[in-house]
Design an enzyme around this catalytic site. Structure first.
Site, PDB file in Angstrom:
ATOM      1  N   GLU A 103      -4.322   8.403   8.923  1.00  0.00           N
ATOM      2  CA  GLU A 103      -3.005   8.036   9.376  1.00  0.00           C
ATOM      3  C   GLU A 103      -2.447   8.835  10.470  1.00  0.00           C
ATOM      4  OE1 GLU A 103      -0.223   6.597   7.493  1.00  0.00           O
ATOM      5  OE2 GLU A 103      -1.513   5.943   5.645  1.00  0.00           O
ATOM      6  N   CYS A 141     -11.129   2.810  -0.113  1.00  0.00           N
ATOM      7  CA  CYS A 141      -9.957   3.282   0.039  1.00  0.00           C
ATOM      8  C   CYS A 141      -9.536   2.248   1.440  1.00  0.00           C
ATOM      9  CB  CYS A 141      -9.684   4.682   0.766  1.00  0.00           C
ATOM     10  SG  CYS A 141      -8.070   4.994   1.334  1.00  0.00           S
ATOM     11  N   HIS A 169      -7.629   2.702   3.912  1.00  0.00           N
ATOM     12  CA  HIS A 169      -7.863   3.223   5.036  1.00  0.00           C
ATOM     13  C   HIS A 169      -9.032   3.130   5.915  1.00  0.00           C
ATOM     14  CE1 HIS A 169      -4.014   4.863   3.746  1.00  0.00           C
ATOM     15  NE2 HIS A 169      -3.688   5.479   4.954  1.00  0.00           N
ATOM     16  N   ASP A 182       0.938  -1.335   0.042  1.00  0.00           N
ATOM     17  CA  ASP A 182      -0.083  -0.130  -0.085  1.00  0.00           C
ATOM     18  C   ASP A 182       0.732   1.155   0.114  1.00  0.00           C
ATOM     19  OD1 ASP A 182      -2.568   1.674   0.189  1.00  0.00           O
ATOM     20  OD2 ASP A 182      -1.897   1.793   2.579  1.00  0.00           O
ATOM     21  N   SER A 183       0.347   2.504  -0.132  1.00  0.00           N
ATOM     22  CA  SER A 183       1.322   3.608  -0.151  1.00  0.00           C
ATOM     23  C   SER A 183       1.606   3.758   1.297  1.00  0.00           C
ATOM     24  CB  SER A 183       0.174   4.818  -0.464  1.00  0.00           C
ATOM     25  OG  SER A 183      -1.040   4.954   0.510  1.00  0.00           O
ATOM     26  N   CYS A 225      -4.094  -1.313  -2.210  1.00  0.00           N
ATOM     27  CA  CYS A 225      -4.404   0.105  -2.196  1.00  0.00           C
ATOM     28  C   CYS A 225      -5.156   0.310  -3.259  1.00  0.00           C
ATOM     29  CB  CYS A 225      -3.159   0.876  -2.295  1.00  0.00           C
ATOM     30  SG  CYS A 225      -3.171   2.598  -2.793  1.00  0.00           S
TER      31      CYS A 225
HETATM   32  N1  DGL Z   1      -4.789   3.460   1.003  1.00  0.00           N
HETATM   33  C1  DGL Z   1      -5.074   4.066  -0.308  1.00  0.00           C
HETATM   34  C2  DGL Z   1      -5.961   3.707  -1.050  1.00  0.00           C
HETATM   35  O1  DGL Z   1      -6.672   2.517  -0.714  1.00  0.00           O
HETATM   36  C3  DGL Z   1      -5.052   5.776   0.047  1.00  0.00           C
HETATM   37  C4  DGL Z   1      -4.193   6.271   0.593  1.00  0.00           C
HETATM   38  C5  DGL Z   1      -3.119   7.420  -0.145  1.00  0.00           C
HETATM   39  O2  DGL Z   1      -3.576   8.424  -0.911  1.00  0.00           O
HETATM   40  O3  DGL Z   1      -2.228   6.969  -0.396  1.00  0.00           O
HETATM   41  O4  DGL Z   1      -6.452   4.556  -1.926  1.00  0.00           O
END
Ligand code: DGL
Length: 273
Positions: free
Chosen positions: A160, A192, A194, A16-17, A79
Site C-alpha cells: 500500500e 491476499c 495485494h 476490498d479493504s 479481499c
Molecule cells: N487485500 C486484503 C486481502 O486480500 C488484505 C489487506 C488487509 O489486511 O486489509 O486479504
C-alpha cells in the site's frame, strides 16, 4: 435462482479493504471489457487483516448494502480476509438478490485441479491464516495434499505504501519466504489481493522451482462464468467505471494506478457517517 430480475447493463460491484482488490478489478476489466465496474475500497478500516471477525463482518455488510444501492448485478468480495471471514455473512445479507463471489473458492478450485501438487504453501494476512480457510478447503478437495500457511502481515501495508520492486520489499519478502514452514513447498498461493504486485519478486526468489498462484485471473474467470450462467453478461459497452473509497487521501489515488494499471479517480463515499 435469483430473487429479482436483473439486467445485463447493471454494473459489477467489487470491494476490498483498500486498493488491493483493484488487482482483481483489473483482471475482470481485462476479461470482460464491456462491463461497468463499481469499486469500493474501505480505506477507513484498512487493514482488515488485523481486525476481529465481528468487525470485518460488520464492515462487509455495510459495503454490500452500498453496492446494492449502486444497482450492482453481482458482488465480488475482492479481499481474501473478507472472503475468509464474511462470505457467508454477506451472502445471508444479500439474500439471493444478486450472486456473491469470493476470492478463495476460485483459486482453491484451480489449485486442486493440479494433481502434481503435493505441498501447497499459503501466505496471507493474519486473519486469513487464523481462519485456516485455505488448508480446510484444499484438504477437503484433496486429502493427500499438505498445506503450510504463513501469516505475512507486513506485506499488504508495505505494498500500500508503494514498497515493491525495491531493496526493502526484497528483504522482507526473502525473510518471510525463507521461513522453515515454507521450506518444502512445491507451490505457493499468494492469498491476499495485494500480492500480485510482488508476484515478480516472489518468482525471482523461487527461480521457477515452484508454481505460484494468485486470485486475480481465477476470480475474473468465475465472474464471467457466473454472469453467463445467469444470462447477465453485458452486451453493450457499459458506462465508465466508478471507484469509491471510505477515506480519501491523495497518496491512495497515486498508488491505485499500480493496482489498476491505469489512471483512476477515487471518490470518497461517506458510508460510515
Ligand atoms: N487485500 C486484503 C486481502 O486480500 C488484505 C489487506 C488487509 O489486511 O486489509 O486479504
Amino acid at each position: 435462482m435469483l430473487a429479482k430480475k436483473l439486467q445485463t447493463n447493471q454494473p459489477i460491484g467489487i470491494f476490498d479493504s483498500g486498493i488491493g482488490g483493484l488487482t482483481v478489478a483489473n483482471a475482470i476489466a481485462k476479461a470482460l471489457p464491456k462491463e461497468q465496474l463499481i469499486y469500493f475500497g474501505d480505506t477507513a478500516h484498512l487493514p482488515y487483516g488485523d481486525k476481529s471477525p465481528d468487525s470485518i463482518k460488520y464492515y462487509c455488510i455495510r459495503i454490500a448494502q452500498f453496492l446494492l444501492e449502486q444497482n450492482c448485478k453481482v458482488i465480488v468480495i475482492a479481499c481474501n480476509t473478507a472472503s475468509a471471514l464474511a462470505y457467508e455473512t454477506v451472502k445471508d445479507f444479500v439474500g439471493g438478490k444478486v450472486p456473491v463471489i469470493d476470492v478463495v473458492n476460485p483459486i482453491v478450485d484451480e489449485v486442486v485441479k493440479d494433481a502434481t501438487l503435493k505441498h501447497i504453501g499459503v501466505i496471507a494476512t493474519k486473519a486469513t491464516i487464523k481462519s485456516d480457510i485455505y488448508a480446510k478447503k484444499i484438504k477437503h478437495a484433496a486429502k493427500h495434499v499438505e498445506v503450510s500457511s504463513l501469516a505475512t502481515p507486513l506485506l499488504a501495508s508495505m505494498i500500500e505504501e508503494g514498497f515493491f520492486n525495491n531493496k526493502i520489499s526484497r528483504t522482507i519478502i526473502h525473510d518471510y519466504l525463507s521461513r522453515a514452514k515454507l521450506k518444502k513447498i512445491d507451490s505457493l498461493i499468494l492469498a491476499c489481493t495485494h500480492y500480485p504486485l510482488i508476484k515478480k519478486e516472489v518468482e525471482e526468489f523461487y527461480k521457477g522451482k515452484i508454481k505460484i498462484f494468485d486470485n486475480a485471473e481465477a476470480v475474473a474467470k468465475t465472474v464471467a462464468q457466473v454472469l453467463a450462467k445467469h444470462k447477465l453478461l453485458a452486451v453493450k459497452k457499459g458506462a465508465t467505471h466508478k471507484f469509491y473509497i471510505s477515506d480519501y487521501t491523495k497518496s491512495f489515488e497515486e498508488t491505485s494506478r499500480n493496482f489498476f494499471k491505469s489512471k483512476i479517480k477515487l471518490t470518497q463515499a461517506a458510508i460510515w457517517k
